[in-house]
Design a protein around this motif. Structure first.
Motif, short mmCIF file in Angstrom:
data_model
loop_
_atom_site.label_atom_id
_atom_site.label_comp_id
_atom_site.label_asym_id
_atom_site.label_seq_id
_atom_site.Cartn_x
_atom_site.Cartn_y
_atom_site.Cartn_z
N ARG A 47 39.32 17.44 38.88
CA ARG A 47 38.75 18.67 39.36
C ARG A 47 37.39 18.90 38.70
O ARG A 47 37.22 18.74 37.50
CB ARG A 47 39.66 19.87 39.06
N ALA A 48 36.43 19.32 39.48
CA ALA A 48 35.11 19.63 38.95
C ALA A 48 34.95 21.12 38.72
O ALA A 48 34.01 21.54 38.04
CB ALA A 48 34.03 19.12 39.90
N TYR A 49 35.82 21.95 39.33
CA TYR A 49 35.72 23.40 39.22
C TYR A 49 37.11 23.98 38.99
O TYR A 49 38.12 23.35 39.26
CB TYR A 49 35.15 24.03 40.49
N ARG A 50 37.11 25.23 38.50
CA ARG A 50 38.36 25.99 38.43
C ARG A 50 38.11 27.38 38.99
O ARG A 50 36.96 27.85 39.02
CB ARG A 50 38.90 26.06 37.01
N LEU A 51 39.18 28.01 39.45
CA LEU A 51 39.07 29.35 40.02
C LEU A 51 39.09 30.38 38.90
O LEU A 51 39.91 30.31 37.99
CB LEU A 51 40.22 29.62 40.98
N VAL A 52 38.20 31.36 39.03
CA VAL A 52 38.09 32.41 38.02
C VAL A 52 38.24 33.77 38.68
O VAL A 52 37.62 34.04 39.71
CB VAL A 52 36.73 32.33 37.29
N SER A 53 39.06 34.63 38.10
CA SER A 53 39.28 35.98 38.63
C SER A 53 39.45 36.97 37.49
O SER A 53 40.13 36.68 36.50
CB SER A 53 40.52 36.00 39.52
N LYS A 54 38.84 38.15 37.63
CA LYS A 54 39.02 39.22 36.64
C LYS A 54 40.33 39.95 36.87
O LYS A 54 40.85 40.60 35.96
CB LYS A 54 37.85 40.19 36.72
N ALA A 55 40.84 39.89 38.10
CA ALA A 55 42.10 40.56 38.44
C ALA A 55 42.95 39.60 39.26
O ALA A 55 43.06 39.74 40.49
CB ALA A 55 41.84 41.86 39.19
N PRO A 56 43.53 38.59 38.64
CA PRO A 56 44.21 37.53 39.39
C PRO A 56 45.36 38.02 40.27
O PRO A 56 45.54 37.53 41.38
CB PRO A 56 44.71 36.59 38.30
N ARG A 57 46.15 38.99 39.81
CA ARG A 57 47.27 39.45 40.63
C ARG A 57 46.78 40.18 41.87
O ARG A 57 47.33 40.00 42.97
CB ARG A 57 48.18 40.36 39.80
N ARG A 58 45.74 40.98 41.71
CA ARG A 58 45.17 41.67 42.87
C ARG A 58 44.58 40.67 43.86
O ARG A 58 44.82 40.75 45.09
CB ARG A 58 44.08 42.63 42.41
N ASP A 59 43.81 39.69 43.35
CA ASP A 59 43.20 38.70 44.23
C ASP A 59 44.25 37.84 44.91
O ASP A 59 44.12 37.48 46.09
CB ASP A 59 42.22 37.83 43.43
N ALA A 106 49.18 28.96 42.12
CA ALA A 106 49.81 30.14 42.70
C ALA A 106 49.45 30.27 44.18
O ALA A 106 50.31 30.54 45.03
CB ALA A 106 49.39 31.39 41.93
N LEU A 107 48.16 30.12 44.49
CA LEU A 107 47.74 30.21 45.88
C LEU A 107 48.36 29.11 46.73
O LEU A 107 48.84 29.33 47.84
CB LEU A 107 46.21 30.14 45.98
N GLN A 108 48.35 27.89 46.19
CA GLN A 108 48.88 26.76 46.94
C GLN A 108 50.37 26.95 47.22
O GLN A 108 50.86 26.64 48.32
CB GLN A 108 48.63 25.47 46.17
N THR A 109 51.07 27.52 46.25
CA THR A 109 52.50 27.79 46.42
C THR A 109 52.73 28.85 47.49
O THR A 109 53.61 28.72 48.36
CB THR A 109 53.12 28.24 45.09
#
Length: 816
Positions: free
Chosen positions: A396-408, A450-453
């Protein structure tokens, strides 16, 4: 003593009833002695008197428990119409009496017949209408594997051949969209999981690894063969800076190892080529295929055709190519002949000097196609930030970043579900999917996982796999879903979804505008190809290979051209709203030069498929004379009036033919040419259980005998020869007569008869369109709606586009 169960008694009763007439039957009724069929019903299902009398007096003599002609026992048949088998038997009785086919050779008073038909009609209609009111016309309907592939690919912005992981579809009433045949098992659910996993893994890998499509350009020096070790590769021409492939019988000749790919993917292939030693026909037809090109894995996969002329031209194809497979390009037109296998290994230039036609290739360019990164990002993660990995520990060259992962996570899953389920989704409905994804987040602390699941659970949900339709009138979202899957074979686009959300789609004017929009879009090619392929059974094209001795002229270029004529023809009918009678006869067709040569049509010049004028002398007017349908109704060696007759009745004329009795042997045509198929069928028809159907089947079947196994015109059959590959056999006799007394001498005569039956042709087409688009074949209660569609399109000469609109606007389409 003779009992009521004795065969003699049934025969005696039959004769006596014929002598005395209705008075005896009425006396039985007065005494309470009703026929067996009437007494066998469940309580509350007694057979109406008018039906019981008609059956007893006119039918039981041949269809009792002893005789059972046509495998029909009317004495044991109850009027329990909630049993589908019973319903269809009574429906068949109704149809055959109404058509005058039964009772045979009987004079029945009009009043007696009409009374029976009226009561039988009302009884069947009430039973079928009640069934539809309770559960709808259509049972639970699933996406076909082709529809599943398109939907998943669009949802995830990938382009993968997912259908190859899914089980083959079953057909019902000619279509794989019919819910009746759509089974789901543990095996198929596992296949859906595998397909979803592959698609999701590919989509997220492409997003997070920064995937870029790579292009490889191979010039002639990389493609040429090694002159010291010939290995089936084309020879090089240094003076012309190209390579040449000749028409040859050597297995895998024309292969090019330099084109081998290292990753299974979709590729855009560009080839610059031209013909050398041009034959009189003005072109050299070549096949482009991919494969391992060795005996270890001999299957070759079609990429496309090159119509090489003496003018260099760039040909472009898109194809899925498997890992380690290479390209093979070789002339395959039987019209230019082949060179011996050992000759292609001779010194370069030898065959060119002999004047053998070939194809010269200057370069090949192969580009691996990948998803558009911006579209992929928007589809999968919306506005989430992609952070580069400074020290990546994986690919992987990138990772996902979120300030509010549960909301997103909640928002992204909800947005994805509404697109996948093709409607608005409530918070309550989303909770199980969110819980599933949240559990993965708690375990891995990875938004990707989580998204993929969550996406995986949605893609394997019944809400995605099935059409959600409630009994009664469909809501706007369900209508959008039906319309889009009918025309584009996939989920509604944003415009359709917005109209559905606003509750405006069911408005007749809006629905017509949207149907027009979808039909005018290039994506409607999906409807053209899938509807035509199933309606006309073109999926059987690859099921047989024409006998090489009897039909040596058949080649792969011709084979691949057959369906293209039919697709182009149907597309033209729809685009220009041409009458349905063009299926039977037309003054045009669409051919390329190879197909024109097969049909003995004058080629107007140019390349590709073109619309050409035809007349009766050309013998090529109408879809029923297309080589595509003529080939799928033959077995590769011989033709059968039975197979073609059944095909004509069910696909064109709209008359169902029941399967033959199990104990009747099949008719096997004599390939030696000693006995004609007409003589064989004369004997076959002498069997009583066969005659009733053959009076319908044989007339159109014999008319099509003027066309051979590969759709070529013939006056005589081909027979296997001893010194020659084949010799002219017995003459073809295409003449016959319908039960109506309409006789014909040849194909033109059959066409003239059918052209007068435009309402019948239109009703047949309406039924096929309804079956394909709604997922259920029309039943007894739908007959009035089909008749209304025919009436609506009458002023438009039953134009194909008008018929599509009439079907979409009908209650059959707008209700479950």
């Amino acid at each position: 003593m003779i009992t009521s169960s004795d065969p003699f008694w049934f025969g005696f009763r039959f004769v006596w009833t014929r002598v005395v007439g209705t008075r005896v039957l009425l006396a039985w009724v007065a005494l309470g002695v009703m026929p067996v069929a009437a007494k066998a019903n469940e309580p509350g299902q007694e057979t109406p008197e008018v039906i019981a009398e008609f059956i007893e007096f006119n039918c039981v003599g041949c269809h009792d428990s002893y005789t059972k002609e046509g495998d029909l026992d009317l004495e044991a048949l109850t009027l329990s119409l909630d049993d589908p088998d019973n319903f269809h038997r009574w429906e068949r009785v109704f149809d055959r009496v109404r058509a005058g086919e039964m009772p045979p050779d009987e004079q029945i008073e009009d009043g007696e017949k009409q009374g029976f038909l009226a009561k039988m009609h009302d009884t069947l209609l009430a039973a079928d209408s009640n069934r539809i009111a309770k559960g709808g016309r259509v049972a639970a309907r699933r996406l076909t594997r082709n529809q599943y592939e398109r939907n998943v690919n669009e949802l995830l912005q990938v382009n993968l051949p997912l259908r190859q992981l899914l089980p083959e579809e079953s057909m019902s009433f000619g279509f794989d969209t019919v819910s009746k045949s759509q089974q789901v098992s543990d095996h198929s659910i596992a296949a859906y999981l595998d397909a979803a996993d592959w698609a999701l893994q590919t989509a997220f890998d492409r997003l997070l690894s920064g995937d870029r499509g790579e292009t490889v350009r191979l010039d002639w020096t990389k493609l040429r063969r090694n002159e010291r070790r010939h290995n089936r590769e084309p020879e090089g021409r240094p003076d012309h800076q190209d390579i040449v492939s000749w028409s040859c019988s050597q297995n895998f000749y024309g292969r090019m190892p330099a084109t081998s790919v290292t990753q299974s993917a979709n590729y855009r292939i560009r080839i610059k080529a031209h013909a050398i030693n041009l034959p009189k026909m003005g072109r050299v037809w070549c096949s482009v295929e991919s494969g391992v090109c060795s005996g270890n894995a001999s299957t070759m996969y079609w990429v496309g055709a090159i119509e090489a002329t003496d003018e260099p031209r760039v040909y472009e194809f898109d194809a899925w190519i498997r890992d380690s497979h290479m390209l093979r390009i070789v002339p395959n037109d039987k019209g230019i002949g082949r060179v011996a296998a050992q000759k292609v290994d001779q010194k370069a230039g030898t065959l060119e000097n002999e004047g053998v036609p070939g194809v010269a290739i200057q370069w090949i360019e192969m580009q691996r196609l990948v998803s558009d990164q911006e579209q992929l990002r928007h589809t999968l993660v919306g506005e989430l930030r992609l952070e580069p990995l400074e020290e990546p520990t994986s690919n992987r060259a990138y990772r996902l970043v979120s300030k509010a992962p549960r909301r997103d996570l909640k928002q992204l899953l909800h947005r994805f579900a509404e697109r996948a389920f093709r409607r608005l989704v409530s918070v309550e409905e989303m909770q199980p999917y969110l819980d599933f994804a949240s559990a993965k987040w708690n375990e891995k602390r990875s938004l990707r996982d989580a998204l993929q699941t969550g996406y995986r659970a949605i893609l394997c949900s019944s809400r995605f796999l099935y059409f959600e339709e409630a009994p009664g009138e469909l809501d706007d979202f369900a209508v959008a879903n039906r319309l889009s899957h009918m025309v584009w074979g996939k989920a509604p686009d944003e415009q359709l979804r917005n109209l559905a959300a606003a509750g405006e789609l069911r408005n007749p004017d809006t629905l017509r505008e949207q149907t027009e929009r979808l039909l005018n879009d290039p994506q409607s090619a999906t409807f053209i190809e899938e509807f035509a392929t199933q309606w006309l059974e073109l999926y059987e094209l690859d099921s047989t290979t024409p006998d090489g001795q009897l039909y040596p002229e058949y080649d792969d270029t011709l084979h691949r051209s057959l369906t293209q004529e039919t697709f182009a023809f149907l597309s033209h009918l729809i685009e220009n709203d041409l009458p349905i009678t063009n299926v039977v006869d037309s003054d045009f067709t669409f051919v390329n030069q190879r197909l024109a040569r097969h049909y003995s049509l004058e080629w107007p010049g140019g390349t590709g498929f073109q619309k050409v004028a035809v007349d009766r002398q050309s013998r090529r007017g109408g879809m029923i004379t297309h080589a595509s349908v003529l080939k799928v109704t033959a077995n590769g060696t011989t033709t059968s009036p039975i197979i073609r007759g059944v095909w004509m009745l069910e696909k064109v004329m709209g008359e169902h033919v029941p399967p033959p009795p199990a104990n009747v042997p099949a008719v096997e045509p004599d390939i030696r040419g000693a006995t004609s198929i007409r003589d064989q069928l004369d004997k076959h028809r002498s069997i009583d259980s066969c005659a009733a159907c053959h009076v319908k089947i044989d007339p159109p079947g014999f008319a099509l005998e003027s066309y051979d196994v590969i759709g070529g015109w013939r006056d005589r059959y081909r027979a296997a020869g001893k010194k020659k590959r084949w010799v002219p056999g017995l003459p073809v006799d295409p003449s016959h007569e319908f039960t109506t007394g309409e006789a014909f001498d040849n194909m033109d005569g059959l066409k003239d008869i059918l052209l007068k039956r435009d309402d019948q042709l239109a009703a047949n087409m309406a039924s096929h369109l309804v079956t394909y688009s709604t997922g259920a074949a029309p039943t007894f209660a739908d007959r009035a709606a089909i008749d209304h569609i025919v009436q609506q399109t009458d002023s438009f000469d039953h134009g194909m586009r008008s018929m599509i609109h009439a079907v979409v606007q009908s209650p059959l389409f707008l209700s479950k």
